[in-house]
Motif scaffolding. Sequence first.
Motif, mmCIF file in Angstrom:
data_model
loop_
_atom_site.group_PDB
_atom_site.id
_atom_site.type_symbol
_atom_site.label_atom_id
_atom_site.label_comp_id
_atom_site.label_asym_id
_atom_site.label_seq_id
_atom_site.Cartn_x
_atom_site.Cartn_y
_atom_site.Cartn_z
ATOM 1 N N LYS A 134 -6.518 2.584 17.769
ATOM 2 C CA LYS A 134 -6.378 3.741 19.599
ATOM 3 C C LYS A 134 -6.112 2.521 19.825
ATOM 4 O O LYS A 134 -5.852 2.844 21.054
ATOM 5 C CB LYS A 134 -7.295 4.640 19.381
ATOM 6 N N THR A 135 -6.507 1.523 19.901
ATOM 7 C CA THR A 135 -6.491 0.294 21.366
ATOM 8 C C THR A 135 -5.537 -0.821 20.610
ATOM 9 O O THR A 135 -6.431 -1.352 19.795
ATOM 10 C CB THR A 135 -7.602 -0.429 22.301
ATOM 11 N N PRO A 180 3.543 13.840 20.213
ATOM 12 C CA PRO A 180 2.442 12.716 20.722
ATOM 13 C C PRO A 180 1.583 13.039 19.862
ATOM 14 O O PRO A 180 0.256 12.680 19.322
ATOM 15 C CB PRO A 180 2.263 11.926 21.661
ATOM 16 N N ASP A 181 0.887 14.986 19.802
ATOM 17 C CA ASP A 181 -0.251 15.086 20.045
ATOM 18 C C ASP A 181 -0.396 15.642 18.636
ATOM 19 O O ASP A 181 -0.970 16.233 17.550
ATOM 20 C CB ASP A 181 -0.912 16.437 20.592
ATOM 21 N N GLN A 234 8.928 13.844 25.140
ATOM 22 C CA GLN A 234 8.294 13.708 25.075
ATOM 23 C C GLN A 234 6.587 14.330 23.832
ATOM 24 O O GLN A 234 6.021 13.787 24.885
ATOM 25 C CB GLN A 234 7.661 12.271 25.348
ATOM 26 N N ASP A 267 5.321 16.628 27.155
ATOM 27 C CA ASP A 267 4.859 16.421 28.171
ATOM 28 C C ASP A 267 5.678 18.628 28.876
ATOM 29 O O ASP A 267 7.184 17.497 29.892
ATOM 30 C CB ASP A 267 4.983 15.762 30.002
ATOM 31 N N ARG A 306 4.228 3.949 26.181
ATOM 32 C CA ARG A 306 4.290 4.719 24.717
ATOM 33 C C ARG A 306 6.116 5.698 24.813
ATOM 34 O O ARG A 306 5.922 5.744 23.824
ATOM 35 C CB ARG A 306 4.201 5.819 25.219
ATOM 36 N N GLN A 366 4.284 6.033 20.235
ATOM 37 C CA GLN A 366 3.246 6.812 21.065
ATOM 38 C C GLN A 366 2.118 7.583 20.730
ATOM 39 O O GLN A 366 1.790 7.510 21.613
ATOM 40 C CB GLN A 366 4.460 8.751 20.523
ATOM 41 N N GLU A 367 0.956 6.789 19.379
ATOM 42 C CA GLU A 367 0.042 7.343 19.082
ATOM 43 C C GLU A 367 -0.800 6.048 20.045
ATOM 44 O O GLU A 367 -2.032 6.097 20.348
ATOM 45 C CB GLU A 367 -0.267 7.203 17.587
ATOM 46 N N ASN A 368 0.413 4.681 20.455
ATOM 47 C CA ASN A 368 -0.645 4.108 20.825
ATOM 48 C C ASN A 368 -1.497 3.735 22.539
ATOM 49 O O ASN A 368 -0.704 4.038 23.811
ATOM 50 C CB ASN A 368 -0.445 2.569 21.067
ATOM 51 N N THR A 369 -2.284 5.329 23.204
ATOM 52 C CA THR A 369 -2.552 5.750 23.686
ATOM 53 C C THR A 369 -3.399 3.990 25.070
ATOM 54 O O THR A 369 -3.720 4.515 25.813
ATOM 55 C CB THR A 369 -4.129 5.869 23.371
ATOM 56 N N ALA A 379 2.023 5.023 30.082
ATOM 57 C CA ALA A 379 3.307 6.209 28.857
ATOM 58 C C ALA A 379 4.253 5.393 29.311
ATOM 59 O O ALA A 379 4.914 5.463 28.536
ATOM 60 C CB ALA A 379 2.633 7.284 30.259
#
Length: 604
Positions: free
Chosen positions: A34-35, A403-404, A66, A68, A457, A447-450, A454
């Motif tokens: 995640k990080t 992304p979700d 994306q 959004d 990403r 995209q998954e790397n929050t 943005a």
Amino acid sequence: MKRKLLLQTLTAAALLAAHAPMPALAQPGKPAAKTTAAPASAPLAKLLAAYWDEQARLYPLGATAQGDNRYNDLLPNDQTQAHRQQQRAFYQKYQTQLRKTDRKQLSANDQTSYDILDYDLGMSLAGLQRNSWMMPFSQNGGLPSTLGQLGAGTGSQPFKTEQDYANWLRRVAAFPVWADSAIANFRRGMRAGVVLPKALVVKMIPQLESFVTDDATKSLFYGPVAKFPAGVPASAQQALVANYRQAITTQLVPTYRKLAEFLKTEYLPQARASSGIEAVPGGAEMYAYAVRNYTTTALTPAQIHQTGLAEVARIRTEMEQLKQQVGFKGDLLAFFEHLRTAPQFKPFKTPEEVLTVYRGVLARIAPNLPKLFGHTPKTGFEVRRIEAFREASASAQYSRGAPDGSRPGIFYVPIPDATQYNLTRGMDALFLHEAIPGHHYQIALQQENTALPAFRRFSGYSAYTEGWGLYAESLGAELGVYTDPYQRIGALNTEIHRALRLVVDTGLHTGELTREQAVRYLMDNEPIDEQRATAEVERYMASPGQALSYKVGQLKISGLRAKYEKQLGKKFDLRAFHDELLAGGAMPLAVLERKMDAWAARQR
């Protein structure tokens, strides 16, 4: 420009029924962490967040792609001078603010973010100085085809709630005004001599005409109301059907008809006979910018042309060796003809049989993926046939997932005639490039790397993205494919195709090659028929410079691997190299090299 690259992902929206999805983690491996980077400094983080939020409204189609959904009802008229001025003011504002930041005081990751955004803003401003707006769209892409991909109900435009349906109707309502402005820009181009080649315009007309129908229920735009999801109440469905019929009949069909009629009667007679962009006023500058933009390098067209010639010669030598290995008697051109036409290489009867072969590649490479990658994406993945309305001229391509996780990444395959689909086209290599570990790994992990801001990403640089895809093809032997000579020949076919692009794209757009000469050059150096070679060349004619990004990017990534293997010796870890290469997302190649050099120094 980055916005253009983001919108390219829209061109793979699904218009046909979905095939059974593949699981996201069909192969072993750990999900992406995640990080993977330290948080940005507060002032820079605020600037980056504001930049991304403002650009989402300026480019709402990109935001939709994306995931959004705040601006799904907007379709700005980007054909106007006022909109171009708005873009220029946007870029200049953030460039000024960014350069007030002391880069030396930033962390290494923040410095990378700074460098990427500074590069992007500069290139975007430079792009606005070109007069490419006088050619609003082509047979290779643009809003008319993008709307078709969005509006069928199976792409990135959501159709889950009553509000979603209302959003689409508002977006569609702006299309007629956009089209009128596009026609005005085409006319400006006609007066200035900045026009598309005739060979492309004749392909655009039937594409537009395919959207014209007297029966609204036969329109692909009818798809969302042909069957409603559970989220749309039954009480609202009848009115929505009526509104969609009206939009198709009074807004969409008349607009597509008007565009087709304009191109046929007014534009085509004044389209140019030349093939390359250098033939239009300011064309040399337009091409120089395109080369810089798509390769993210300072390489000149002449340098790239020479690299292409050298790569073609190298790959032909390998092909000659494989030809001898399989015992073929005859020269390389005869071997190409054999590969292209022999019945043994065309075993397919149905499109589903072709798709089954592609879906089977994942099972074969799965045991070896953990050896090369420490992290794998969570996003789902599917293989689908490309939508019918553009299948005849489309290339295989990847469409990013949401992304979700609500929409999987999709590898789209054009199969206009399954009986002519050829095994030696490099099916294994194509899967590695477009799917796993190519675009699906690269884009989904990004995209998954929050932890990334943005704008990183969701960014896209063709040299990095397509370079990674072509580099992924080179991993075939390490992943357990290319196990017989014909599989290896297929891989070389795909590689030489990208090397040929360096020669053909630069040749076309500097006036050294005509369309016909470029088609012949492709046919002389790879097993490709005239129809496919023509479609390829016309793609390069429509998008100057884009085809250069694949080989330029792949050579950079392969070069970095070779450099670090030599520098680090036994300390070189291929998994760690791949994970680091993908962890930061897409970026210009010069920024990538600085980032990877720092990684290599840490390994020592």
